[in-house]
Structures are given as structure tokens and as C-alpha cells.
Write a protein that holds these residues in place. Structure first.
Motif, PDB file in Angstrom:
ATOM      1  N   ASP A 130       0.756 -63.644  31.923  1.00 52.83           N
ATOM      2  CA  ASP A 130       1.103 -63.768  33.343  1.00 52.83           C
ATOM      3  C   ASP A 130       0.283 -64.838  34.065  1.00 52.83           C
ATOM      4  OD1 ASP A 130      -1.057 -61.867  32.894  1.00 52.83           O
ATOM      5  OD2 ASP A 130      -1.004 -61.503  35.057  1.00 52.83           O
ATOM      6  N   ARG A 170       7.284 -63.747  22.422  1.00 49.67           N
ATOM      7  CA  ARG A 170       5.943 -63.408  22.891  1.00 49.67           C
ATOM      8  C   ARG A 170       4.930 -64.520  22.624  1.00 49.67           C
ATOM      9  NH1 ARG A 170       2.649 -57.715  22.146  1.00 49.67           N
ATOM     10  NH2 ARG A 170       0.652 -58.443  22.990  1.00 49.67           N
ATOM     11  N   THR A 179       8.588 -65.728  32.331  1.00 47.39           N
ATOM     12  CA  THR A 179       9.227 -64.425  32.415  1.00 47.39           C
ATOM     13  C   THR A 179      10.394 -64.463  31.435  1.00 47.39           C
ATOM     14  OG1 THR A 179       8.597 -64.120  34.732  1.00 47.39           O
ATOM     15  CG2 THR A 179      10.468 -62.833  33.916  1.00 47.39           C
ATOM     16  N   GLN A 215      16.534 -57.605  34.455  1.00 42.34           N
ATOM     17  CA  GLN A 215      15.149 -57.198  34.276  1.00 42.34           C
ATOM     18  C   GLN A 215      14.603 -57.870  33.011  1.00 42.34           C
ATOM     19  OE1 GLN A 215      13.152 -55.269  36.369  1.00 42.34           O
ATOM     20  NE2 GLN A 215      14.903 -55.689  37.705  1.00 42.34           N
ATOM     21  N   VAL A 218       9.027 -56.909  28.775  1.00 44.57           N
ATOM     22  CA  VAL A 218       7.679 -56.597  29.260  1.00 44.57           C
ATOM     23  C   VAL A 218       6.639 -57.051  28.237  1.00 44.57           C
ATOM     24  CG1 VAL A 218       6.104 -54.763  29.965  1.00 44.57           C
ATOM     25  CG2 VAL A 218       8.534 -54.641  30.601  1.00 44.57           C
ATOM     26  N   THR A 221      -0.314 -58.190  30.588  1.00 41.18           N
ATOM     27  CA  THR A 221      -0.883 -58.970  31.680  1.00 41.18           C
ATOM     28  C   THR A 221      -2.397 -58.964  31.515  1.00 41.18           C
ATOM     29  OG1 THR A 221      -1.156 -57.109  33.194  1.00 41.18           O
ATOM     30  CG2 THR A 221       0.990 -58.224  33.188  1.00 41.18           C
TER      31      THR A 221
END
Length: 233
Positions: A130, A170, A179, A215, A218, A221
Motif C-alpha cells: 500500500d 502479489r 490496487t 472490489q 486483498v 498493508t
């Protein structure tokens, strides 16, 4: 929205190219600005080397990431890299459009990642996830493959597709701050009917039309870790 599509397929008439064209027409139809980097058509050089720098801080020993950092500051980085980096920084959305080769992206595209996502701009130090240099931008991976959908997943012959794409989703995109959206997958494309291919194109069009409302996936962070990057309890 500004969109960069990085396309990597050696055949101009491929279904992967049809997805690229569908992406351009759909996104432009929605009023977005679109640029395309067609790596094979550009004859993109995928090999990271000392030749990527007109001058070097340490000519006696190549530490590529360090020279990237200094090369951007001194404007000594190769022109083809700078051109692609400018597109990356311009774009709000990056789409990587490619076929799965050996459980990964084509070497041409891997070389684009190696050379263009430069240290000091896209990542560096604790500037990742992030806090990465490209935070605030979105990324979508669009892939084609020869396998059938039932061949991927927990307990399936090839395992989960998400695990196969982890170094990209990732280790590359999320790492530099994007994102990351769930990938779009066209299954078994060398062997299906034209009607089935049209269905994939329609599905892709519909997916792109709703992209802003999706969305994301995930990922970690930095707030979940201490200064030494041990997980907080």
C-alpha cells in the motif's frame, strides 16, 4: 480514466489480441483514454542489462536496481524504458494482456516488468504494497490459456490459478502499490468454438463496463507490521 494496455502475444491474429481490441473499443466507448504497448509489434527488448544506462554510477559492478534509481534521476536510463515508464505513470489503470506460458507470463512481458517497473519510482526501501510508488492506481490481468476451467482449483490437476498468478498479482502488481483486481480468464481458447470465443469477448466487455465498481483483491498493508516488518500481534 487513463488506461495502459500492455499486450504480449507473438501472433497478431490471436484471441489474446482480440481481447486487447475488445478492451480498447470498450474503454474508449466509455470515454476513457487508452494507450497500448504491443510488445511483440514494438520488438521490445526484454533483457535487463548494463546497456540500459548511458552512464553508470558504478561501472565496475552492475547492481541493476541501484542503477535504475540513479538512472531515472540523471536521465541516463534507456529511452525505451523511459517511454514505457512515462505511460505507467500516466495511466490510472494498467491492464496486462497475455497468454499463460509455462504457468507464467511470456518472457517478453517479464522483461517489460524487469526493465520498466524501476526502483526508486515504482518501489524501493519500504515503498511497497500500500506504500508502493504506484499506489492509487488499479491493475487488471487478462489471460488466455489452453487448459479447461476444471483443471484449476483446490484438488485439481494444476492447483489454483490464483497460486499460479501469485508472482504477478502479489509479487509484482500489489508489491509496487497497485490496487489489484481479480483476473479475467479465457479458458481453453485454442480448442473452443467461435461462438464460445464471442461469449468470452462479451463477458470481457461487461467486466470492463463495471470495473470501477469492483472490489479488489486483498493484500498486506505495512500497518499490519512493525518497523522490522514482523507481523503485529
Amino acid at each position: 480514466m487513463k488506461v495502459l494496455i500492455v499486450h504480449a502475444h507473438p501472433e497478431p491474429q490471436s484471441f489474446t489480441a482480440a481481447l486487447r481490441d475488445q478492451g480498447v473499443s470498450t474503454l474508449q466507448g466509455l470515454g476513457h483514454e487508452v494507450q497500448v504497448s504491443d510488445l511483440y509489434a514494438m520488438q521490445w527488448n526484454p533483457v535487463a542489462s548494463a546497456a540500459d544506462f548511458s552512464t553508470r554510477e558504478h561501472p565496475e559492478y552492475l547492481v541493476y536496481a541501484l542503477e535504475q534509481r540513479l538512472g531515472v534521476k540523471k536521465q541516463s536510463i534507456a529511452a525505451d524504458i523511459q517511454s514505457e515508464l512515462d505511460k505507467v505513470l500516466w495511466a490510472d489503470l494498467l491492464i496486462l494482456n497475455f497468454p499463460i506460458f509455462w504457468f507464467s507470463m511470456p518472457a517478453m512481458l517479464k522483461g517489460w516488468v524487469d526493465r520498466v517497473l524501476v526502483s526508486g519510482v515504482c518501489y524501493g526501501g519500504k515503498r511497497f504494497y500500500d506504500q508502493g510508488g504506484l499506489a492509487g492506481k488499479r491493475a487488471l490481468v487478462t489471460v488466455t490459456l489452453g487448459g479447461r476451467e476444471h483443471m484449476f482449483g483446490e484438488g485439481a490437476i494444476h492447483g489454483p490459478l490464483e497460486a499460479m498468478l501469485r508472482p504477478i498479482l502479489r509479487g509484482t502488481l500489489a508489491y509496487v502499490g497497485y490496487t489489484v483486481l481479480a483476473p479475467f480468464v479465457a479458458w481453453h481458447v485454442p480448442y473452443i468454438s467461435d461462438e464460445a470465443r464471442r461469449d468470452f469477448l462479451l463477458g470481457y466487455e461487461q467486466r470492463l463496463q463495471g470495473l470501477l465498481d469492483e472490489q479488489p483483491l486483498v493484500f498486506p498493508t505495512l500497518a499490519q507490521f512493525d518497523e522490522a516488518l514482523y507481523p503485529l500481534s
